[in-house]
Design an enzyme around this catalytic site. Structure first.
Site, short mmCIF file in Angstrom:
data_model
loop_
_atom_site.label_atom_id
_atom_site.label_comp_id
_atom_site.label_asym_id
_atom_site.label_seq_id
_atom_site.Cartn_x
_atom_site.Cartn_y
_atom_site.Cartn_z
N HIS A 17 27.82 -55.32 16.99
CA HIS A 17 26.78 -55.66 16.08
C HIS A 17 27.48 -54.78 14.87
CE1 HIS A 17 23.61 -55.16 19.18
NE2 HIS A 17 23.43 -56.50 18.68
N LYS A 41 11.36 -57.00 25.05
CA LYS A 41 12.41 -56.52 25.80
C LYS A 41 12.23 -55.12 26.56
CE LYS A 41 16.08 -59.42 23.77
NZ LYS A 41 17.22 -59.24 23.21
N ARG A 90 28.07 -65.29 19.73
CA ARG A 90 29.45 -64.90 20.50
C ARG A 90 30.04 -65.84 21.24
NH1 ARG A 90 25.26 -61.17 23.73
NH2 ARG A 90 24.09 -63.10 23.08
N SER A 128 23.63 -55.56 24.72
CA SER A 128 23.17 -54.19 24.64
C SER A 128 22.68 -53.97 26.10
CB SER A 128 21.87 -54.18 23.84
OG SER A 128 22.41 -54.49 22.49
#
Ligand code: COA
Length: 168
Positions: A17, A41, A90, A128
């Site tokens: 990030h 989440k 990504r 993450s």
């Protein structure tokens, strides 16, 4: 003045990030990092904590601002008087989801465009969730986050293992 919003959960902020924030801050006059508050989440850190962590790792970038937001991203973009949304890509697996989001955002708010930066190869595998999973076993996360974030994540993971509640 060209203003971009870089939205995400940032639970926690990773070096991947940070790379996107750093690079977009060189292209744009101002980058507003939007930290999503109400997240499906079940985050490890509250939005307030995530904002604080992001501020600590971006303090050296004068044209970067960190704000929490709730609701639709396009509304936040409008509130910020931003021109574009920035997202990192990504791998090819990100593409479908990102395409769907950017197309939807343009339909519900014509004029809101998304620009994509390819994630640095070094971090193209990173997420993450992976960082949190390793931290749950008190593993070494120093290749993924800054030392101060690593400390916080390992502490929180340990606390959660001992029964502490997840962030609201
Ligand atoms: N380096 C490392 N990791 C990266 C990364 C990078 N450059 N880019 C993405 N990731 C990872 C994140 O760590 C995250 O990992 P996780 O799933 O393990 O938590 C994952 O990729 C994607 O998360 P993130 O970039 O934080 O986005 P998100 O999918 O959680 O949220 C929002 C995306 C906030 C933009 C979206 O949910 C949103 O707009 N919400 C508001 C409501 C709305 O407007 N909905 C309609 C959208 S069409």
């Amino acid at each position: 003045m060209a203003v971009a919003v870089y939205p995400g959960s940032f639970d926690p902020v990773t070096l991947g990030h940070q790379d996107i924030i750093e690079r977009s801050s060189k292209i744009m006059d101002k980058v507003i990092v939007g930290v999503l508050k109400n997240n499906s989440k079940s985050p490890l850190f509250s939005a307030k904590e995530r904002v604080k962590m992001l501020k600590s790792v971006t303090g050296h970038m004068p044209n970067v601002e960190i704000l929490a937001f709730d609701g639709l991203l396009v509304d936040f973009v409008r509130q910020c008087h931003a021109d574009v949304i920035v997202r990192g890509l990504r791998a090819i697996t990100d593409f479908e989801y990102e395409l769907q989001m950017s197309q939807t955002n343009r339909v519900i708010s014509p004029g809101v465009d998304t620009i994509f930066l390819t994630t640095n190869l070094k971090y193209s595998y990173l997420s993450s969730s992976i960082v949190k999973e390793i931290a749950m076993y008190q593993g070494d996360i120093s290749a993924f986050v800054t030392p101060e974030i690593a400390l916080k994540v390992l502490e929180r993971a340990e606390a959660v293992k001992k029964g502490a509640r997840l962030a609201e």
